[in-house]
Design an enzyme around this catalytic site. Structure first.
Site, PDB file in Angstrom:
ATOM      1  N   HIS A 188      -4.562  -1.005  -4.311  1.00 43.17           N
ATOM      2  CA  HIS A 188      -5.987  -1.249  -4.032  1.00 43.17           C
ATOM      3  C   HIS A 188      -6.848  -0.898  -5.243  1.00 43.17           C
ATOM      4  CE1 HIS A 188      -4.759  -1.447   0.201  1.00 43.17           C
ATOM      5  NE2 HIS A 188      -4.232  -0.249   0.072  1.00 43.17           N
ATOM      6  N   SER A 241       0.836  -1.203   0.000  1.00 42.39           N
ATOM      7  CA  SER A 241       0.000   0.000   0.000  1.00 42.39           C
ATOM      8  C   SER A 241       0.874   1.257   0.000  1.00 42.39           C
ATOM      9  CB  SER A 241      -0.958  -0.045   1.194  1.00 42.39           C
ATOM     10  OG  SER A 241      -1.953   0.946   1.077  1.00 42.39           O
ATOM     11  N   ALA A 242       0.899   2.019   1.079  1.00 43.28           N
ATOM     12  CA  ALA A 242       1.740   3.220   1.133  1.00 43.28           C
ATOM     13  C   ALA A 242       3.206   2.877   0.872  1.00 43.28           C
ATOM     14  CB  ALA A 242       1.600   3.910   2.484  1.00 43.28           C
TER      15      ALA A 242
END
Length: 243
Positions: free
Chosen positions: A162, A125-126
């Site tokens: 995502h 993700s990040a």
């Protein structure tokens, strides 16, 4: 991109019906191998979780895989801890906060240098966004404001973690595709890879592979195409973006 750079970039830490990082454990074990004994966590994307709580969540996963785990936030000298790291794990959370904290601690440049020297980099993700030239294709709200959006630039394209093409019934706001098309209009020389949940990109020996069971969606030059697992993704490395 130096050929020594080794990356495993996950879209997410979970998939429906699975525990934390459960879907990725095989990829992680294969990526880190047996030479790595301990990983170093970069926890600075955490906002709703404390750094300590995030570490407590991550540690058992790597312990079960046979690796020790320490976090940069526990070190009196994070830069020295980074310099000694065998492998780096950059957890998800808020991408703006992650970049802000790395800038404040003056760790962004040293982190890049360590990875380019061959230290394995695992992010989700990040943490995957951070590997890109900028963080401009994160989904996160700018709850914190870094000093500019330039990130590590470990890959020459942007990632949208995502990624989903779905829209909610009776929701009249823009879809993810709408937002990414806007990005491409304003940034026509940049390639964006939409990574669906459960998917990952692995970079090693100058080669790029899409892992998982789902296609990725590649946005470039005003068009979008599906990239299937097993299909050559090398073109993503051969044509650098211009952020």
């Amino acid at each position: 991109m130096p050929r020594r750079t080794r990356l495993l970039l996950l879209s997410s830490s979970r998939t429906p019906g699975t525990d934390f990082l459960e879907h990725a454990r095989g990829h992680i074990r294969d990526f880190l191998g047996r030479d790595v004994k301990r990983v170093t966590l970069v926890p600075y994307a955490a906002v709703a979780w404390s750094y300590a709580a995030l570490t407590e969540r991550v540690l058992p996963v790597f312990r079960d895989l046979g690796y020790g785990c320490t976090s940069l936030h526990d070190s009196r000298d994070p830069r020295a801890a980074l310099a000694a790291a065998e492998a780096l794990v950059v957890a998800g959370g808020n991408t703006f906060r992650l970049l802000q904290q790395l800038q404040a601690l003056k760790l962004l440049g040293p982190l890049r240098e360590r990875v380019q020297s061959g230290v394995p980099y695992l992010g989700w993700s990040a943490g995957s966004n951070l590997a890109c030239p900028t963080i401009r294709t994160t989904n996160d709200m700018p709850a914190a404001w870094p000093d500019g959006g330039d990130a590590l630039g470990l890959v020459p394209f942007q990632i949208n973690p995502h990624y989903t093409e779905r829209s909610l019934p009776e929701h009249h706001g823009e879809t993810r595709d709408d937002r990414l098309r806007e990005f491409m209009i304003l940034n026509p020389g940049v390639t964006v890879v939409g990574l669906r949940e459960g998917s990952a990109l692995r970079v090693e020996d100058g080669r790029l592979a899409l892992l998982g069971d789902l296609n990725a969606r590649v946005f470039r030059e005003g068009e979008a195409r599906e990239l299937a697992p097993g299909e050559s993704a090398q073109f993503l490395l051969e044509r650098p973006s211009r952020p």
